[in-house]
Design a protein around this motif. Structure first.
Motif, PDB file in Angstrom:
ATOM      1  N   ILE A  73     -17.790  11.738  37.268  1.00 57.34           N
ATOM      2  CA  ILE A  73     -17.523  12.336  35.673  1.00 57.34           C
ATOM      3  C   ILE A  73     -17.058  10.908  34.810  1.00 57.34           C
ATOM      4  CG2 ILE A  73     -15.502  13.260  34.590  1.00 57.34           C
ATOM      5  CD1 ILE A  73     -15.878  15.803  36.711  1.00 57.34           C
ATOM      6  N   GLN A  74     -16.261  10.181  35.897  1.00 61.15           N
ATOM      7  CA  GLN A  74     -15.625   9.011  35.368  1.00 61.15           C
ATOM      8  C   GLN A  74     -16.695   7.813  35.041  1.00 61.15           C
ATOM      9  OE1 GLN A  74     -12.294   8.931  34.743  1.00 61.15           O
ATOM     10  NE2 GLN A  74     -12.797   7.250  33.435  1.00 61.15           N
ATOM     11  N   LEU A  75     -17.686   7.808  35.763  1.00 59.05           N
ATOM     12  CA  LEU A  75     -18.843   7.138  35.358  1.00 59.05           C
ATOM     13  C   LEU A  75     -19.566   7.457  34.050  1.00 59.05           C
ATOM     14  CD1 LEU A  75     -20.692   6.788  38.944  1.00 59.05           C
ATOM     15  CD2 LEU A  75     -19.703   5.035  37.564  1.00 59.05           C
ATOM     16  N   PHE A  76     -19.596   8.702  33.580  1.00 60.04           N
ATOM     17  CA  PHE A  76     -20.188   9.039  32.359  1.00 60.04           C
ATOM     18  C   PHE A  76     -19.119   8.713  31.434  1.00 60.04           C
ATOM     19  CE2 PHE A  76     -22.957  11.604  34.906  1.00 60.04           C
ATOM     20  CZ  PHE A  76     -24.407  11.463  34.506  1.00 60.04           C
ATOM     21  N   ILE A  77     -17.846   9.043  31.467  1.00 59.22           N
ATOM     22  CA  ILE A  77     -16.903   8.610  30.457  1.00 59.22           C
ATOM     23  C   ILE A  77     -16.828   7.274  30.217  1.00 59.22           C
ATOM     24  CG2 ILE A  77     -14.488   8.547  30.156  1.00 59.22           C
ATOM     25  CD1 ILE A  77     -14.112  11.324  31.690  1.00 59.22           C
ATOM     26  N   ASP A  78     -16.909   6.266  31.356  1.00 61.84           N
ATOM     27  CA  ASP A  78     -16.748   5.023  31.097  1.00 61.84           C
ATOM     28  C   ASP A  78     -17.951   4.396  30.453  1.00 61.84           C
ATOM     29  OD1 ASP A  78     -14.436   4.926  32.442  1.00 61.84           O
ATOM     30  OD2 ASP A  78     -15.108   4.150  34.280  1.00 61.84           O
ATOM     31  N   LYS A  79     -19.360   4.700  30.889  1.00 60.74           N
ATOM     32  CA  LYS A  79     -20.313   4.109  30.367  1.00 60.74           C
ATOM     33  C   LYS A  79     -20.479   4.763  28.808  1.00 60.74           C
ATOM     34  CE  LYS A  79     -24.563   2.053  30.579  1.00 60.74           C
ATOM     35  NZ  LYS A  79     -24.605   0.532  30.924  1.00 60.74           N
ATOM     36  N   ASN A  80     -20.283   6.011  28.616  1.00 65.10           N
ATOM     37  CA  ASN A  80     -20.164   6.646  27.158  1.00 65.10           C
ATOM     38  C   ASN A  80     -21.519   6.650  26.406  1.00 65.10           C
ATOM     39  OD1 ASN A  80     -18.665   8.172  25.569  1.00 65.10           O
ATOM     40  ND2 ASN A  80     -17.855   6.433  24.355  1.00 65.10           N
ATOM     41  N   ASP A  81     -22.354   6.532  27.026  1.00 69.92           N
ATOM     42  CA  ASP A  81     -23.782   6.738  26.274  1.00 69.92           C
ATOM     43  C   ASP A  81     -24.410   7.922  26.387  1.00 69.92           C
ATOM     44  OD1 ASP A  81     -24.528   6.209  28.696  1.00 69.92           O
ATOM     45  OD2 ASP A  81     -25.996   4.810  28.300  1.00 69.92           O
ATOM     46  N   ILE A  82     -24.002   8.876  27.259  1.00 70.91           N
ATOM     47  CA  ILE A  82     -24.330  10.218  27.370  1.00 70.91           C
ATOM     48  C   ILE A  82     -23.502  11.177  27.059  1.00 70.91           C
ATOM     49  CG2 ILE A  82     -25.169  11.964  28.935  1.00 70.91           C
ATOM     50  CD1 ILE A  82     -26.697   9.628  30.617  1.00 70.91           C
ATOM     51  N   GLY A 133     -32.674  22.335  21.340  1.00 70.05           N
ATOM     52  CA  GLY A 133     -32.716  21.118  20.735  1.00 70.05           C
ATOM     53  C   GLY A 133     -33.381  19.739  21.268  1.00 70.05           C
ATOM     54  N   GLY A 134     -33.919  20.182  22.238  1.00 68.29           N
ATOM     55  CA  GLY A 134     -34.950  18.970  22.944  1.00 68.29           C
ATOM     56  C   GLY A 134     -34.068  17.953  23.885  1.00 68.29           C
ATOM     57  N   GLU A 135     -33.043  18.334  24.331  1.00 66.75           N
ATOM     58  CA  GLU A 135     -32.335  17.489  25.412  1.00 66.75           C
ATOM     59  C   GLU A 135     -32.270  17.969  26.803  1.00 66.75           C
ATOM     60  OE1 GLU A 135     -29.941  14.503  22.456  1.00 66.75           O
ATOM     61  OE2 GLU A 135     -28.865  15.980  23.503  1.00 66.75           O
ATOM     62  N   ARG A 136     -32.318  17.436  27.684  1.00 70.65           N
ATOM     63  CA  ARG A 136     -31.770  17.771  28.863  1.00 70.65           C
ATOM     64  C   ARG A 136     -30.467  17.612  29.199  1.00 70.65           C
ATOM     65  NH1 ARG A 136     -36.302  15.177  33.167  1.00 70.65           N
ATOM     66  NH2 ARG A 136     -38.242  16.051  31.820  1.00 70.65           N
ATOM     67  N   GLY A 137     -29.858  18.390  30.282  1.00 68.95           N
ATOM     68  CA  GLY A 137     -28.450  18.517  30.409  1.00 68.95           C
ATOM     69  C   GLY A 137     -28.109  18.906  31.926  1.00 68.95           C
ATOM     70  N   LYS A 142     -29.359  13.908  28.873  1.00 68.22           N
ATOM     71  CA  LYS A 142     -28.466  13.592  27.379  1.00 68.22           C
ATOM     72  C   LYS A 142     -27.071  14.173  27.258  1.00 68.22           C
ATOM     73  CE  LYS A 142     -31.812  10.848  26.416  1.00 68.22           C
ATOM     74  NZ  LYS A 142     -31.820   9.268  26.700  1.00 68.22           N
ATOM     75  N   GLN A 143     -26.818  15.394  28.077  1.00 68.20           N
ATOM     76  CA  GLN A 143     -25.694  16.201  28.083  1.00 68.20           C
ATOM     77  C   GLN A 143     -25.076  16.269  29.294  1.00 68.20           C
ATOM     78  OE1 GLN A 143     -24.887  19.244  25.190  1.00 68.20           O
ATOM     79  NE2 GLN A 143     -26.774  18.565  23.790  1.00 68.20           N
ATOM     80  N   VAL A 144     -23.867  15.901  29.704  1.00 67.49           N
ATOM     81  CA  VAL A 144     -23.449  16.133  31.014  1.00 67.49           C
ATOM     82  C   VAL A 144     -22.062  16.958  30.741  1.00 67.49           C
ATOM     83  CG1 VAL A 144     -22.121  15.494  33.127  1.00 67.49           C
ATOM     84  CG2 VAL A 144     -24.311  14.371  32.203  1.00 67.49           C
TER      85      VAL A 144
END
Lengths: 173, 205
Positions: A35-44, A65-69, A21-23
Motif C-alpha cells: 500500500i505504501q508503495l502505491f501511495i509513495d509512487k502516486n501515479d495509480i 470505464g475501461g480501467e483495470r483494478g 489503474k485503480q488500487v
C-alpha cells in the motif's frame, strides 16, 4: 517488515505491468508495504475503503470505464464482499483480489480463525477462482497468473497469501 | 396500504424526468429497485448502467467509473434503502474528491421492493447531513420544485462531488424493466468507449 527487495516490490511491479489503474484497499499489516508503495509512487489511483465490499463495486465501475483494478484486503474482509460478488459474477467483470491470510497458520487470535478458515470455501461458492501462495518466493508469479486469469480470462480471482509466507504478526513494532 | 401523509409533493418519475431531460453525454448508474425502473422508464439510454443487485454498491460503482472517466460526468441515481446500506462509500468518495461525481437519492423513506417498510430516513435520519458530515461540500435535501430546479442546474454544471437527497412520495409506479442480463448491459455500456486509447487494455481480452 521485510528488508530490501520483497514480495511487495514484486507485486507492485506485476500490477503496474498489468496496467492496473485503480488500487482499492482496506489495510492489513501484511499489505502495509505494498500500500505504501502505491501511495509513495502516486501515479495509480489508490482508494482506501471503509468496507471491502465497496472495492468489488468500485472495480466493476472502473472496468465499465475501461480501467483495470486490484483489491487488497485481509482474510476477514472476504466475509464482507460475498453478496457484492454477485455483480462481477453476473456482469462478468474481471476482479483481482489479493488477500493476506489470518487464522490459518500460527494464529494467536482465535477471533481471526472462523473467517480465515472459511475464506476459500466461501469464495469458491461465489464462483471465484482461488490461487494460494504459500511461500514468499511464489507470491509474485501467483499474482501475475491471477492477473492474466482476471483481465484476459474475464474472471474473478483471489490470491490468498499464506500467513506462513508473511511471517507472524509482530505486535511490538 | 395506507402510507402516512407527509408534506412531500415531488413524484419520483417526474423528478427523474426533469433531471435527465438535461442530459447530454453524462453516464448514469442506477441503484437496484425502483431507481432502476424510474431511469429506464424516462430515459432509456446506452449510457445507463442498471444495477439489479449488489445492494449498497451503487455509489461505489459510480465512483470507479468516475475515476476511470474523469472527463465524463457520472450521476448515481439510487434509493434511500440502497444508500443506507452503503453509507461508508460516501466517505470513500470524499477521499477521492471526483469533481465529475453526483449522487441523487430518490428518498421515499421506504423499502419499495419488499412491502414499503420504513427506512431509517422515515425516523429522522437525514442523508444529506451524513453526506455533509463526511465532507461533501454540496449536499442538500430537496423538498420543492424550485429546489429541484436549482439542484438540476448544479447537477450538470457545478463542481462535484455533490449529493442531493430528493424527498419523493411513496408512490407505486408501473414497473418498467430494462435489460437485466449483466453481460449485455456491460457490453452495451462499454461500446461507447471503443476507440478510446484507454480501452486498449480491454482489447486484450
Amino acid at each position: 517488515m521485510v528488508e530490501g527487495f520483497s514480495w511487495s516490490d514484486e507485486v507492485f511491479r506485476v500490477l503496474r505491468e498489468g496496467e492496473v489503474k485503480q488500487v482499492a484497499y482496506v489495510p492489513d499489516a501484511g499489505h502495509q508495504k505494498l500500500i505504501q508503495l502505491f501511495i509513495d509512487k502516486n501515479d495509480i489511483k489508490h482508494v482506501p475503503l471503509t468496507s471491502e465490499q465497496e472495492g468489488v463495486a468500485l472495480l466493476g465501475g472502473a472496468w465499465l470505464g475501461g480501467e483495470r483494478g486490484a483489491l487488497l484486503m485481509q482474510s476477514s474482509g472476504v466475509g464482507n464482499v460475498i453478496n457484492m460478488l454477485s455483480v462481477p459474477y453476473e456482469c462478468r467483470f474481471p476482479l483481482l483480489m489479493i488477500v493476506t491470510m489470518r487464522g490459518e497458520w500460527a494464529e494467536f487470535n482465535p477471533w481471526q480463525i472462523p473467517m480465515g478458515q472459511a475464506v476459500e470455501t466461501t469464495l469458491k461458492a461465489m464462483g471465484v477462482i482461488v490461487l494460494r501462495a504459500r511461500e514468499e518466493r511464489l507470491i509474485g508469479e501467483t499474482v501475475h497468473s491471477a492477473s492474466k486469469l482476471a483481465f484476459e480470462g474475464g474472471r474473478m480471482v483471489a490470491v490468498l497469501i499464506s500467513q506462513r509466507a508473511l511471517g507472524k504478526k509482530n505486535w511490538n513494532k | 396500504m395506507s402510507i402516512p401523509t407527509t408534506n412531500v409533493t415531488l413524484q419520483r418519475r417526474q423528478v427523474v424526468t426533469k433531471i435527465l431531460a438535461a442530459r447530454k453525454d453524462e453516464l448514469v448508474v442506477t441503484g437496484l429497485g425502483a431507481p432502476t425502473w424510474d431511469v429506464a422508464s424516462v430515459s432509456e439510454h446506452q449510457n445507463n448502467f442498471y444495477l439489479w443487485g449488489g445492494m449498497g454498491g451503487a455509489v461505489s460503482t459510480g465512483l470507479g467509473l468516475a475515476l476511470a472517466q474523469p472527463e465524463r460526468r457520472v450521476l448515481v441515481v439510487t434509493g434511500d434503502g440502497e444508500m443506507l446500506m452503503g453509507l461508508g462509500s460516501l466517505a470513500t468518495v470524499v477521499v477521492q474528491k471526483p469533481k465529475n461525481f453526483v449522487v441523487i437519492v430518490l428518498d421515499n423513506e421506504r423499502y419499495g421492493e419488499t412491502g414499503m417498510q420504513q427506512t431509517a430516513t422515515a425516523f429522522g435520519v437525514e442523508l444529506s447531513l451524513v453526506a455533509r458530515g463526511v465532507g461533501f461540500e454540496i449536499a442538500r435535501t430537496i423538498w420543492t420544485e424550485n429546489e429541484l430546479s436549482e439542484a438540476t442546474n448544479e447537477i450538470f454544471t457545478a463542481r462535484g462531488p455533490m449529493f442531493f437527497d430528493v424527498k419523493v412520495q411513496a408512490s407505486d409506479d408501473p414497473m418498467v424493466l430494462p435489460e437485466k442480463d449483466g453481460l449485455t448491459l456491460k457490453h452495451r455500456f462499454q461500446a461507447q468507449f471503443l476507440g478510446q486509447k484507454k480501452s486498449l487494455s480491454e482489447g486484450k481480452q
